[in-house]
Each structure stands twice: as C-alpha cells, then as structure tokens.
Design a protein around this motif. Structure first.
Motif, mmCIF file in Angstrom:
data_model
loop_
_atom_site.group_PDB
_atom_site.id
_atom_site.type_symbol
_atom_site.label_atom_id
_atom_site.label_comp_id
_atom_site.label_asym_id
_atom_site.label_seq_id
_atom_site.Cartn_x
_atom_site.Cartn_y
_atom_site.Cartn_z
ATOM 1 N N TYR A 105 0.834 -1.200 0.000
ATOM 2 C CA TYR A 105 0.000 0.000 0.000
ATOM 3 C C TYR A 105 0.874 1.257 0.000
ATOM 4 C CZ TYR A 105 -3.256 3.541 1.699
ATOM 5 O OH TYR A 105 -3.992 4.674 1.862
ATOM 6 N N ALA A 106 1.910 1.250 0.804
ATOM 7 C CA ALA A 106 2.796 2.418 0.883
ATOM 8 C C ALA A 106 3.647 2.553 -0.379
ATOM 9 C CB ALA A 106 3.675 2.310 2.115
ATOM 10 N N ALA A 107 4.101 1.444 -0.929
ATOM 11 C CA ALA A 107 5.003 1.487 -2.072
ATOM 12 C C ALA A 107 4.277 1.835 -3.368
ATOM 13 C CB ALA A 107 5.705 0.139 -2.223
ATOM 14 N N LEU A 108 3.061 1.348 -3.532
ATOM 15 C CA LEU A 108 2.353 1.547 -4.796
ATOM 16 C C LEU A 108 1.526 2.814 -4.819
ATOM 17 C CD1 LEU A 108 1.259 -2.103 -5.554
ATOM 18 C CD2 LEU A 108 3.221 -0.845 -6.421
ATOM 19 N N GLY A 109 1.429 3.502 -3.722
ATOM 20 C CA GLY A 109 0.722 4.767 -3.719
ATOM 21 C C GLY A 109 -0.520 4.718 -2.870
ATOM 22 N N ARG A 110 -0.873 5.888 -2.347
ATOM 23 C CA ARG A 110 -2.015 5.985 -1.458
ATOM 24 C C ARG A 110 -3.201 6.623 -2.130
ATOM 25 N NH1 ARG A 110 2.432 7.778 1.781
ATOM 26 N NH2 ARG A 110 3.027 6.099 3.149
ATOM 27 N N GLY A 111 -3.020 7.212 -3.314
ATOM 28 C CA GLY A 111 -4.097 7.924 -3.976
ATOM 29 C C GLY A 111 -5.092 7.003 -4.645
ATOM 30 N N SER A 112 -6.220 7.554 -5.005
ATOM 31 C CA SER A 112 -7.218 6.802 -5.744
ATOM 32 C C SER A 112 -6.764 6.697 -7.190
ATOM 33 C CB SER A 112 -8.569 7.490 -5.647
ATOM 34 O OG SER A 112 -8.497 8.752 -6.263
ATOM 35 N N PRO A 113 -7.373 5.812 -7.978
ATOM 36 C CA PRO A 113 -6.924 5.646 -9.359
ATOM 37 C C PRO A 113 -7.055 6.904 -10.199
ATOM 38 C CG PRO A 113 -8.351 3.844 -8.711
ATOM 39 C CD PRO A 113 -8.352 4.828 -7.589
ATOM 40 N N GLY A 114 -7.912 7.825 -9.823
ATOM 41 C CA GLY A 114 -8.107 9.024 -10.613
ATOM 42 C C GLY A 114 -7.140 10.151 -10.300
ATOM 43 N N THR A 115 -6.298 9.995 -9.333
ATOM 44 C CA THR A 115 -5.396 11.081 -8.975
ATOM 45 C C THR A 115 -4.080 10.960 -9.734
ATOM 46 O OG1 THR A 115 -4.515 9.852 -7.123
ATOM 47 C CG2 THR A 115 -6.354 11.322 -6.668
ATOM 48 N N ALA A 116 -3.482 12.088 -9.985
ATOM 49 C CA ALA A 116 -2.201 12.128 -10.682
ATOM 50 C C ALA A 116 -1.075 11.856 -9.690
ATOM 51 C CB ALA A 116 -2.009 13.493 -11.325
ATOM 52 N N PRO A 117 0.026 11.308 -10.170
ATOM 53 C CA PRO A 117 1.159 11.091 -9.271
ATOM 54 C C PRO A 117 1.735 12.429 -8.828
ATOM 55 C CG PRO A 117 1.761 10.589 -11.538
ATOM 56 C CD PRO A 117 0.282 10.859 -11.517
ATOM 57 N N PRO A 118 2.403 12.462 -7.690
ATOM 58 C CA PRO A 118 2.960 13.730 -7.217
ATOM 59 C C PRO A 118 4.056 14.233 -8.148
ATOM 60 C CG PRO A 118 3.690 11.908 -5.846
ATOM 61 C CD PRO A 118 2.663 11.359 -6.789
ATOM 62 N N ALA A 119 4.215 15.539 -8.185
ATOM 63 C CA ALA A 119 5.219 16.153 -9.045
ATOM 64 C C ALA A 119 6.615 15.850 -8.509
ATOM 65 C CB ALA A 119 4.997 17.653 -9.110
ATOM 66 N N ALA A 120 7.564 15.852 -9.414
ATOM 67 C CA ALA A 120 8.954 15.613 -9.032
ATOM 68 C C ALA A 120 9.460 16.802 -8.221
ATOM 69 C CB ALA A 120 9.802 15.420 -10.273
ATOM 70 N N PRO A 121 10.411 16.586 -7.327
ATOM 71 C CA PRO A 121 10.957 17.696 -6.551
ATOM 72 C C PRO A 121 11.591 18.735 -7.470
ATOM 73 C CG PRO A 121 11.716 15.590 -5.682
ATOM 74 C CD PRO A 121 10.972 15.307 -6.949
ATOM 75 N N GLY A 122 11.369 19.993 -7.143
ATOM 76 C CA GLY A 122 11.965 21.063 -7.926
ATOM 77 C C GLY A 122 11.088 21.555 -9.063
ATOM 78 N N THR A 123 9.965 20.876 -9.343
ATOM 79 C CA THR A 123 9.087 21.348 -10.405
ATOM 80 C C THR A 123 8.099 22.350 -9.821
ATOM 81 O OG1 THR A 123 7.547 19.533 -10.045
ATOM 82 C CG2 THR A 123 9.232 19.194 -11.709
ATOM 83 N N PRO A 124 7.709 23.323 -10.609
ATOM 84 C CA PRO A 124 6.781 24.333 -10.078
ATOM 85 C C PRO A 124 5.398 23.720 -9.826
ATOM 86 C CG PRO A 124 7.163 24.685 -12.412
ATOM 87 C CD PRO A 124 8.094 23.597 -11.973
ATOM 88 N N PRO A 125 4.640 24.296 -8.909
ATOM 89 C CA PRO A 125 3.307 23.768 -8.641
ATOM 90 C C PRO A 125 2.385 23.991 -9.842
ATOM 91 C CG PRO A 125 3.650 25.797 -7.444
ATOM 92 C CD PRO A 125 4.960 25.423 -8.074
ATOM 93 N N GLU A 126 1.267 23.308 -9.814
ATOM 94 C CA GLU A 126 0.300 23.406 -10.892
ATOM 95 C C GLU A 126 -0.164 24.858 -11.058
ATOM 96 O OE1 GLU A 126 -3.835 21.171 -12.075
ATOM 97 O OE2 GLU A 126 -3.110 21.096 -10.041
ATOM 98 N N SER A 127 -0.353 25.251 -12.291
ATOM 99 C CA SER A 127 -0.752 26.634 -12.545
ATOM 100 C C SER A 127 -2.192 26.873 -12.102
ATOM 101 C CB SER A 127 -0.618 26.955 -14.032
ATOM 102 O OG SER A 127 -1.604 26.266 -14.764
ATOM 103 N N TYR A 128 -2.496 28.130 -11.891
ATOM 104 C CA TYR A 128 -3.843 28.496 -11.469
ATOM 105 C C TYR A 128 -4.851 28.189 -12.572
ATOM 106 C CZ TYR A 128 -7.752 31.158 -9.677
ATOM 107 O OH TYR A 128 -8.985 31.522 -9.227
ATOM 108 N N ARG A 129 -4.440 28.336 -13.802
ATOM 109 C CA ARG A 129 -5.340 28.046 -14.923
ATOM 110 C C ARG A 129 -5.747 26.568 -14.922
ATOM 111 N NH1 ARG A 129 -3.729 30.185 -20.615
ATOM 112 N NH2 ARG A 129 -4.452 32.050 -19.552
ATOM 113 N N ALA A 130 -4.789 25.680 -14.698
ATOM 114 C CA ALA A 130 -5.111 24.250 -14.642
ATOM 115 C C ALA A 130 -6.039 23.957 -13.467
ATOM 116 C CB ALA A 130 -3.830 23.430 -14.530
#
Length: 79
Positions: free
Chosen positions: A33-58
């Motif tokens: 459960y911890a290794a394969l992810g805690r989110g539901s199937p419809g959620t996107a994987p977390p962003a890589a470190p150092g990438t900017p957060p999602e834009s307000y438009r999105a």
C-alpha cells in the motif's frame, strides 16, 4: 480502498495471533500500500521535486470541470 486495506490488515493481525506468517502477510500488505501509492486511481502522481506547482489556470479548469459534472449529476438525479 482504505476501508478494505484496514479490514484486511485487521483480519491478518487477528489471524496472526496463532501464526506469525499472517503477521508477515499484514506487513506485506501495508508495505505494498505504501510502495504503490495511497491515492485513488483518478489522482495524478505527485510532481517531481523542484518542479513548479500546478498553474492556477489548470486548477480553474479542473474546478470548472468538477462543477459541470456536479450540475449534470444534480439534473439527472434530482433526489
């Protein structure tokens, strides 16, 4: 998903009172459960470190899409 995981872990722990193999199965279940992810199937994987957060438009597009779905669902199911 969390309810199934919690129930499965609890059953394995209870079964583990008499046999340590069930304890190992419970630990393996929690590890998967911890290794394969805690989110539901419809959620996107977390962003890589150092990438900017999602834009307000999105964010607005996602919010508006959700609002349209909710209005449609309310029309189809009035109760």
């Amino acid at each position: 998903m969390r309810g199934i995981l919690a129930t499965g872990t609890l059953v394995l722990v209870i079964l583990g009172i008499g046999d340590r193999l069930w304890w190992l199965a419970a630990v393996a279940l929690l590890y998967l459960y911890a290794a394969l992810g805690r989110g539901s199937p419809g959620t996107a994987p977390p962003a890589a470190p150092g990438t900017p957060p999602e834009s307000y438009r999105a964010y607005r597009e996602r919010r508006d899409r959700q609002a349209r779905w909710e209005r449609r669902y309310r029309r189809e199911r009035p109760f």
